[in-house]
Scaffold this motif. Structure first.
Motif, PDB file in Angstrom:
ATOM      1  N   THR A  88       5.840  29.285 -90.130  1.00 54.89           N
ATOM      2  CA  THR A  88       6.638  29.677 -91.288  1.00 54.89           C
ATOM      3  C   THR A  88       5.778  30.192 -92.440  1.00 54.89           C
ATOM      4  O   THR A  88       6.314  30.554 -93.492  1.00 54.89           O
ATOM      5  CB  THR A  88       7.482  28.509 -91.802  1.00 54.89           C
ATOM      6  OG1 THR A  88       6.611  27.517 -92.395  1.00 54.89           O
ATOM      7  CG2 THR A  88       8.298  27.868 -90.692  1.00 54.89           C
ATOM      8  N   ARG A 119      16.433  20.500 -92.559  1.00 58.47           N
ATOM      9  CA  ARG A 119      15.844  21.286 -91.455  1.00 58.47           C
ATOM     10  C   ARG A 119      15.883  20.485 -90.162  1.00 58.47           C
ATOM     11  O   ARG A 119      16.105  21.055 -89.084  1.00 58.47           O
ATOM     12  CB  ARG A 119      14.411  21.678 -91.814  1.00 58.47           C
ATOM     13  CG  ARG A 119      13.823  22.778 -90.908  1.00 58.47           C
ATOM     14  CD  ARG A 119      12.505  23.294 -91.472  1.00 58.47           C
ATOM     15  NE  ARG A 119      12.070  24.509 -90.796  1.00 58.47           N
ATOM     16  CZ  ARG A 119      11.077  24.575 -89.908  1.00 58.47           C
ATOM     17  NH1 ARG A 119      10.421  23.465 -89.569  1.00 58.47           N
ATOM     18  NH2 ARG A 119      10.736  25.724 -89.354  1.00 58.47           N
ATOM     19  N   ASP A 226      15.258  29.470 -92.025  1.00 58.32           N
ATOM     20  CA  ASP A 226      14.026  29.547 -92.814  1.00 58.32           C
ATOM     21  C   ASP A 226      13.996  30.827 -93.639  1.00 58.32           C
ATOM     22  O   ASP A 226      13.596  30.828 -94.809  1.00 58.32           O
ATOM     23  CB  ASP A 226      12.801  29.520 -91.889  1.00 58.32           C
ATOM     24  CG  ASP A 226      12.525  28.170 -91.258  1.00 58.32           C
ATOM     25  OD1 ASP A 226      13.001  27.154 -91.794  1.00 58.32           O
ATOM     26  OD2 ASP A 226      11.822  28.134 -90.227  1.00 58.32           O
TER      27      ASP A 226
END
Length: 452
Positions: A88, A119, A226
């Motif tokens: 990420t 998440r 994300d």
């Protein structure tokens, strides 16, 4: 810390740092509201450290900065371990120095996922699909408003000033001239997205004054969540550069449409890659119908997740382009569940009920959970709606209080999302709603003060 972690980050992040000295790392995690929380540190400190900690109580924090009244050991405020997900890593291109953002996962001391981290909730739902041999695919659409700076909460929100020196106008959907009014901030969004490795499928003017929609390519739900998380922060920063705000409130301007996060879903067979919603000859499958049936059956109980604030329900009003029904139909934008025109391989269901104010991890998790339950329970949907569904009766809870009450009683949904998460989420939302009920609005002062 892994010494070669810079070799593990995505190519756009490596390109961003090429020939430059990395100054700072932002270690971030999404709280219940989808707000980025965490720690910023010099890059050399990140290299030296082995573990980072944050208190688990950040998931008890309300949108107003208070703390939900929940007593189940949470008052001890134990720490959680933040574990970097290097896939990420991305630039923070609006900063004055060379900075990377890295989303972290929340774990306990034994390496188990913290069940209240949003998440991790989405990961849990995806893993349930994988256990069945299914790969969920989603594509989000993000609607939001550019607005003039608003530093006094008592003043109404108004559209921003465009390059013509006039306020952005409403009812200009798909107008290229309307987009050009704030072209410089759009340019920054494109430039920031490129530096961050975020893919934009398209940008268009929506129906509200200063309202924009960004479409994203389809893909893995966690990756897309994300990206929405990153996009919301980045768009705000781009707007501030041009003396305006970007807001993801569901209904920021009175008399204008609200902002949704439409979620397109399909499900693939993990072995063959085939879309479970289509037969080999291109017809709709029973799995397709079951998925729709699950959304129809269980979405009312999940509304507290996809419409998480009192303002969210101002979007659910007739004649403002927001479905408040659970009907489904082919190429019918008046239905809450729309089947877009597509090839059989791309057949999908679009959930048009979620607001852009929802936490992307939780909004996507809730929608996928309802579809999953439909597949497992083999639920059948109602007949297709072939008329204007805007004219139908409301099928959703119309206040946050009613939505939280339904969510609290949805034991089947709790089994999918995790009971500990659901208890804490309900506590946070009840506290927010109770705090709102203590505020006296201008409408009440105007119409009730001298008339009742």
């Amino acid at each position: 810390m892994t010494r070669n972690w810079k070799d593990m980050i995505p190519q756009p992040a490596q390109d961003f740092l090429s020939g430059r000295r990395l100054d700072e790392i932002e270690c971030i995690i999404a709280d219940m509201a989808g707000v980025a929380r965490g720690k910023a540190m010099p890059a050399f400190k990140f290299d030296e450290a082995s573990t980072y900690y944050l208190p688990t109580s950040i998931f008890l924090q309300t949108i107003t900065g208070g703390w939900a009244e929940f007593r189940d050991g949470a008052d001890l405020e134990p720490d959680m371990i933040m574990r970097p997900d290097f896939s990420t890593a991305t630039a923070a291109p609006w900063t004055a120095d060379w900075t990377l953002q890295i989303i972290h996962d929340a774990e306990d001391a034994d390496g188990n996922p913290i069940p209240t981290a949003p998440r991790n909730v989405l990961k849990r739902v995806i893993e349930m699909y994988h256990a069945e041999g299914w790969q969920p695919i989603i594509a989000p659409e993000m609607e939001f408003f550019f607005v003039a700076r608003n530093t006094d909460p008592n003043m109404p929100i108004i559209p921003p000033m465009g390059r013509t020196g006039r306020r952005a106008a409403a009812r200009q959907a798909y107008s290229m001239s309307a987009v050009d009014e704030y072209g410089k901030v759009i340019d920054d969004i494109y430039d920031f997205a490129e530096a961050m490795g975020l893919e934009i499928d398209g940008i268009l003017q929506e129906g509200g004054a200063g309202q924009v929609e960004i479409n994203m390519a389809h893909g893995d739900p966690l990756t897309l969540a994300d990206q929405v998380f990153y996009f919301k922060r980045m768009i705000r920063e781009a707007a501030l550069r041009h003396d305006m705000f970007a807001t993801f409130m569901a209904k920021p301007i009175e008399g204008e449409p609200g902002s949704a996060m439409h979620i397109h879903h399909s499900v693939l067979d993990m072995k063959t890659g085939r879309n479970l919603f289509s037969t080999d000859d291109g017809k709709s499958t029973e799995a397709f119908m079951h998925f729709i049936g699950g959304l129809q059956r269980h979405l009312p109980s999940a509304v507290a997740l996809i419409a998480p604030y009192v303002n969210s329900y101002r979007r659910y009003v007739p004649d403002f382009a927001a479905p408040i029904n659970l009907e489904w139909g082919y190429d019918n934008r008046t239905t809450g569940l729309r089947i877009p025109i597509s090839s059989p391989a791309a057949r999908r269901v679009e959930n048009r009920l979620a607001g852009m104010d929802c936490n992307p991890y939780l909004g996507i998790a809730a929608s996928l959970a309802c579809g999953y339950l439909g597949l497992k329970e083999q639920l059948s949907p109602r007949e297709e709606c072939r008329t204007n569904a805007y004219m139908d009766d409301n099928e959703l809870p119309m206040t946050l209080g009613a939505a939280v009450e339904m969510f609290d009683g949805a034991s089947v949904l709790h089994d999918i999302l995790g009971s500990e998460f659901c208890k804490i989420y309900g506590a946070v939302k009840r506290d927010e709603y109770n705090e709102f009920l203590q505020v006296i609005s201008p409408w009440e002062r105007e119409h009730l003060l001298l008339n009742v």
